[in-house]
Design an enzyme around this catalytic site. Sequence first.
Site, short mmCIF file in Angstrom:
data_model
loop_
_atom_site.label_atom_id
_atom_site.label_comp_id
_atom_site.label_asym_id
_atom_site.label_seq_id
_atom_site.Cartn_x
_atom_site.Cartn_y
_atom_site.Cartn_z
N ASP A 60 -16.55 9.10 -1.53
CA ASP A 60 -15.31 8.91 -0.76
C ASP A 60 -14.97 10.26 -0.13
O ASP A 60 -15.59 11.28 -0.44
CB ASP A 60 -14.20 8.45 -1.72
CG ASP A 60 -12.92 8.01 -1.02
OD1 ASP A 60 -12.93 7.90 0.23
OD2 ASP A 60 -11.91 7.81 -1.71
N ARG A 64 0.88 -1.17 0.00
CA ARG A 64 0.00 0.00 0.00
C ARG A 64 0.91 1.22 0.00
O ARG A 64 1.53 1.56 1.02
CB ARG A 64 -0.91 -0.02 1.23
CG ARG A 64 -1.91 1.14 1.29
CD ARG A 64 -2.78 1.04 2.53
NE ARG A 64 -3.53 2.25 2.75
CZ ARG A 64 -4.79 2.45 2.36
NH1 ARG A 64 -5.44 1.51 1.70
NH2 ARG A 64 -5.39 3.59 2.62
N ASN A 105 -8.37 7.77 -6.92
CA ASN A 105 -7.94 6.39 -7.20
C ASN A 105 -9.12 5.41 -7.22
O ASN A 105 -9.10 4.44 -7.98
CB ASN A 105 -6.87 5.94 -6.20
CG ASN A 105 -7.22 6.22 -4.75
OD1 ASN A 105 -8.35 6.60 -4.40
ND2 ASN A 105 -6.25 6.01 -3.86
N HIS A 154 -7.01 1.71 -6.73
CA HIS A 154 -7.29 0.91 -5.53
C HIS A 154 -8.05 -0.35 -5.97
O HIS A 154 -9.23 -0.52 -5.67
CB HIS A 154 -8.13 1.75 -4.56
CG HIS A 154 -8.16 1.23 -3.16
ND1 HIS A 154 -7.58 0.04 -2.77
CD2 HIS A 154 -8.73 1.75 -2.02
CE1 HIS A 154 -7.78 -0.15 -1.48
NE2 HIS A 154 -8.47 0.87 -1.00
N CYS A 187 -16.14 3.72 0.59
CA CYS A 187 -15.02 2.81 0.87
C CYS A 187 -14.49 2.96 2.30
O CYS A 187 -13.70 2.12 2.74
CB CYS A 187 -13.90 3.01 -0.15
SG CYS A 187 -13.36 4.71 -0.34
#
Length: 304
Positions: free
Chosen positions: A222, A103, A161, A130, A262
């Site tokens: 997000d 990550r 992302n 992601h 998310c």
Amino acid sequence: MLDNFLHVDDFTDSQLIEILDKSKWIKDKFKQRADYTPLKGMTMAMIFAKPSARTRISFETGFFRMGGHALFLGPNDIGIGKRESVADVARVVSRFNDIIMARLFDHKHVLELAEHSSVPVINGLTDFNHPCQIVADLFTVYETIGRYKDFTISYVGDGNNITHSWIELAMILPIKLNVVCPESYKPDMSLVQKAKDKGLSEINIIHDPHEGVRDSDIVYTDVWASMGQKEEADERRKIFNPYQVNSALFNATGKDSYFMHCLPAERGVEVTDNICDHKNSIIFRQAENRMHAQNAIVLHLLKK
């Protein structure tokens, strides 16, 4: 050549559907507390340049419950690309472990890691995409509406992302994807064009938030300022304020839609409490499914 998972479209449509089926199978196994240890004696190195509670918990717990051991390597353990070159980290860590999850901030670093590793590499997130999140998201959509294609999803917020990985998905399965964002916060338009050229999915960039979510099966958002962008948070709040997912915007779909995020969510910023806790909010199932989807990805890459 090694199998890696760096972008959603690294998988073919048939491979992705197989992984979704495997995710469901593993989830059922875990719910039954069945003895399932295909990774006994195996180890996974988890390289974190960018911290995350959910990514660590889901990968570490999942790998352990399948019989293996996951080793956490934080920013102070490996200064990837700083204290040591990415290539050297890959060459060393892959000699000790069966698989690597990374990550990272810089997408070039995960590509270089995969290039020099002698074991499979999973992209746990970069500033560009992601992919594990979107496989978990798709599994959650499948559980919720009974199909993994031919649905409309409206992503509301920064073209980040998460958006890029949904665009990657649109290149292998037919969906309608609306990216609902301010003019100056569009996703990578070369990626958008690449997906449009594939001709498989309908992809729209829309700046009017209420128009953008109309007829959507899923409304997704997000945080407006990700890690590394916090100094922009106040300015972004002003710009993104019309894009907050609240009752008015959620009802603008005109149908019985579902809400996804998310996580972690900044409640009261990009989404209101009542939408997070709405009867059609599937954000916590979505969070749980990270583990099951990632387990299926790991098993696929390790050919288990």
